[in-house]
Design an enzyme around this catalytic site. Structure first.
Site, PDB file in Angstrom:
ATOM      1  CG  ASN A 143      70.401  99.194  39.644  1.00 48.10           C
ATOM      2  OD1 ASN A 143      71.375  99.735  40.016  1.00 48.10           O
ATOM      3  ND2 ASN A 143      69.202  99.507  40.167  1.00 48.10           N
ATOM      4  CB  SER A 174      66.940 102.423  42.417  1.00 49.36           C
ATOM      5  OG  SER A 174      66.317 102.508  43.429  1.00 49.36           O
ATOM      6  CD  GLN A 208      53.209  63.075  30.442  1.00 43.54           C
ATOM      7  OE1 GLN A 208      52.571  62.131  29.687  1.00 43.54           O
ATOM      8  NE2 GLN A 208      52.610  63.114  31.553  1.00 43.54           N
ATOM      9  CG  ASN A 219      55.652  54.224  24.463  1.00 43.69           C
ATOM     10  OD1 ASN A 219      55.054  54.987  24.920  1.00 43.69           O
ATOM     11  ND2 ASN A 219      55.852  52.801  24.761  1.00 43.69           N
ATOM     12  CE1 TYR A 263      57.251  57.766  27.517  1.00 44.30           C
ATOM     13  CE2 TYR A 263      55.664  56.224  28.715  1.00 44.30           C
ATOM     14  CZ  TYR A 263      56.096  57.427  28.208  1.00 44.30           C
ATOM     15  OH  TYR A 263      55.489  58.645  28.745  1.00 44.30           O
ATOM     16  CD  GLU A 269      72.215  93.161  39.005  1.00 46.57           C
ATOM     17  OE1 GLU A 269      71.232  92.871  39.957  1.00 46.57           O
ATOM     18  OE2 GLU A 269      72.647  94.292  38.761  1.00 46.57           O
ATOM     19  CE  LYS A 277      72.455 101.246  42.557  1.00 48.34           C
ATOM     20  NZ  LYS A 277      71.581 100.577  43.434  1.00 48.34           N
ATOM     21  CB  THR A 315      95.251  86.041  37.590  1.00 47.91           C
ATOM     22  OG1 THR A 315      96.528  86.680  38.250  1.00 47.91           O
ATOM     23  CG2 THR A 315      95.801  86.118  36.217  1.00 47.91           C
ATOM     24  CG  HIS A 316      94.536  85.507  41.883  1.00 50.55           C
ATOM     25  ND1 HIS A 316      94.134  84.362  42.458  1.00 50.55           N
ATOM     26  CD2 HIS A 316      95.654  84.973  41.119  1.00 50.55           C
ATOM     27  CE1 HIS A 316      95.359  83.260  42.370  1.00 50.55           C
ATOM     28  NE2 HIS A 316      96.032  83.777  41.299  1.00 50.55           N
ATOM     29  CE  LYS A 342      56.501  65.313  26.359  1.00 49.29           C
ATOM     30  NZ  LYS A 342      57.178  64.054  26.792  1.00 49.29           N
ATOM     31  CB  SER A 344      51.982  65.678  28.863  1.00 44.82           C
ATOM     32  OG  SER A 344      51.727  64.760  27.839  1.00 44.82           O
TER      33      SER A 344
HETATM   34  N1  ARG Z   1      52.623  61.968  26.809  1.00 46.82           N
HETATM   35  C1  ARG Z   1      53.636  60.976  26.923  1.00 46.82           C
HETATM   36  C2  ARG Z   1      54.944  61.664  27.025  1.00 46.82           C
HETATM   37  O1  ARG Z   1      55.073  62.722  26.842  1.00 46.82           O
HETATM   38  C3  ARG Z   1      53.402  60.466  25.425  1.00 46.82           C
HETATM   39  C4  ARG Z   1      53.780  58.752  25.516  1.00 46.82           C
HETATM   40  C5  ARG Z   1      52.748  58.030  26.281  1.00 46.82           C
HETATM   41  N2  ARG Z   1      53.072  56.659  26.052  1.00 46.82           N
HETATM   42  C6  ARG Z   1      52.291  55.970  26.928  1.00 46.82           C
HETATM   43  N3  ARG Z   1      52.772  54.374  26.996  1.00 46.82           N
HETATM   44  N4  ARG Z   1      51.681  56.357  27.862  1.00 46.82           N
HETATM   45  O2  ARG Z   1      55.880  60.922  27.378  1.00 46.82           O
END
Ligand code: ARG
Length: 456
Positions: free
Chosen positions: A284, A276, A321, A109, A316, A289, A282, A154-155, A324, A22
């Site tokens: 824009n 454009s 993972q 974790n 966990y 948008e 144009k 409205t509408h 994120k 990760s």
């Molecule tokens: N890279 C992991 C995550 O983002 C960290 C936690 C990993 N824990 C494990 N038991 N493999 O979730």
């Protein structure tokens, strides 16, 4: 480098390593990871779990790593499993034995759960500050146009007269709620999971509260399983950001309409419009948008998070993972949208003549005409019907209500007299709408004052 070598006889397969890693998206949390580790090590030393000398080496090493990453002297290894592994490995390479003691009474974790919370707290503050700025821009613009009459819809049909200032302030109200939602979610997130360890706490005599205090949390997560399994804060924040994007998207849609030749209610500054490649005429409204389009990404991030979490047994699981990229993307997208949207709105100018022309054309004073009859003692339902007949007559004759002679009014209802022309005058229609929350300029100015007071 892996932290879990002991029981394995082979290196992790190279492609699997890429799949498992990760680092490409969690390296942005290096600072939070280091801050968390310093707080953790400080607690370990205070509790007599590691020595003062080990602590000194750990703190020095971690601070060095932080400043070297910041200066660019230390590059984060893209082959590391994650940022936690990288920092710990780098520390141990620098200070040896003491580095190996850092992970006592901790697991990745609870470490990752801590790092995300620390990181997202800052992201909340950043979006909150941008929203404060945007609401400020809206208030200034609304003040400028507090007396600018435009049709309310409205509408998407012309309905009743309002002012541009009143219309803009509707968005200020939505954005104030968005700020509240972010602040609420942040407050619920502000508990430290560190010390939950892998899932079942620890036998060491740790002081979780000391770590939480050092890192600015309001307390600790009270159940170690929940501490490492909870991603409610990601869901809540993604939901709050999604609702915010709904607001920005609706605002964008209106600006797109208002820029069109069909409306021509506003003009965007050249610095915030694009042309454009083929059509020389144009101009824009690309920013709006894109904001409208990017709302889809943020909703997608929310769906990703809900789907990732919904079937996970405690505690966990590696699925987590995936949290994120989704929540980071939601914040990145929102911040980018606001960065472009705020100056675009700030430099946008209204074209009051066109707003008034549109307001004069769509019988938006018909309700006021009916209300005039009510003031003469006619029951509202009868007044409504008579005004409807007047509107039909005007359409036949190609006239507005203002242009229709009083004799025609009287033919349909004898309670009409010359006073009706005052009652249906557009400025009067707006100025008389003094009900709380209504568009009368004095009300809107009061609303602006109230919002400015709340917009801290
Ligand atoms: N890279 C992991 C995550 O983002 C960290 C936690 C990993 N824990 C494990 N038991 N493999 O979730």
């Amino acid at each position: 480098m892996q932290l879990w070598k002991g029981r394995f006889k082979k290196e992790l397969d190279e492609k699997t390593n890429d799949f498992n890693s990760s680092i490409s998206f969690d390296s942005r949390m290096y600072k939070e990871d280091i801050d968390g580790s310093i707080a953790h090590a400080t607690m370990l030393a205070a509790q007599g779990i590691i020595s003062a000398d080990d602590l000194a080496q750990i703190v020095r090493g971690l601070n060095e790593i932080k400043s070297e990453i910041e200066s660019g002297a230390l590059l984060i290894d893209p082959n590391a499993e994650d940022i936690h592994t990288f920092v710990e490995g780098e520390l141990t390479a620098r200070i040896g034995q003491a580095g190996k003691r850092l992970h006592t009474a901790r697991s990745r974790n609870d470490q990752v759960a801590l790092d995300i919370r620390l990181y997202l707290k800052k992201e909340c503050d950043a979006v909150y500050a941008q929203l404060t700025e945007l609401i400020g821009v809206i208030c200034n613009k609304a003040q400028k146009y507090s007396g600018t009459v435009m049709p309310g819809y409205t509408h998407l049909q012309r309905a009743q007269p309002i002012t541009f200032g009143h219309h803009l302030m509707a968005y200020a109200e939505m954005l104030l709620r968005d700020k509240q939602r972010l602040a609420d979610a942040k407050a619920r997130m502000n508990y430290s999971p560190l010390g939950s360890c892998a899932l079942a706490g620890t036998t060491y005599n740790t002081d979780r509260k000391a770590v939480a205090d050092a890192l600015g949390f309001d307390g600790v997560c009270e159940n170690s399983l929940d501490g490492v399994s909870d991603r409610d804060f990601c869901l809540e924040l993604a939901a709050a950001l999604s609702i915010l994007m709904v607001h920005l998207s609706r605002f964008s849609e209106e600006i797109i309409l208002w820029c069109s030749w069909e409306f021509k209610f506003v003009e965007l500054d050249d610095a915030f419009s694009t042309g454009s490649s083929i059509m020389p005429q144009k101009k824009n409204p690309d920013i709006t948008e894109l904001v409208r389009g990017k709302s889809g990404r943020v909703f997608g991030d929310l769906m990703t998070l809900l789907t990732v979490m919904k079937g996970l047994p405690l505690a966990y699981n590696k699925d987590m993972q995936e949290d994120k990229e989704a929540i980071f993307d939601a914040f990145d997208t929102v911040k980018m949208c606001l960065t472009a949207f705020i100056p675009m709105l700030d430099t946008m100018t209204a074209i009051p003549e066109n707003m008034r022309k549109a307001a004069a054309g769509g019988f938006i004073n018909a309700t006021d005409c009916a209300d005039y009859l009510v003031s003469k003692g006619v029951p509202f339902r009868d007044a409504y019907k008579a005004t409807g007949e007047l509107v039909a007559l005007c359409i036949d004759k190609g006239l507005t209500l203002e242009e229709l002679p009083i004799e025609e009014y009287k033919k349909i209802c004898e309670s009409f007299d010359e006073g009706v022309y005052q009652a249906i005058n557009l400025d009067n229609c707006v100025n008389n709408r003094t009900s709380s929350g209504g568009p009368a300029p004095q009300n809107v100015l009061k609303q602006i004052e109230r919002v400015r007071g709340l917009n801290k």
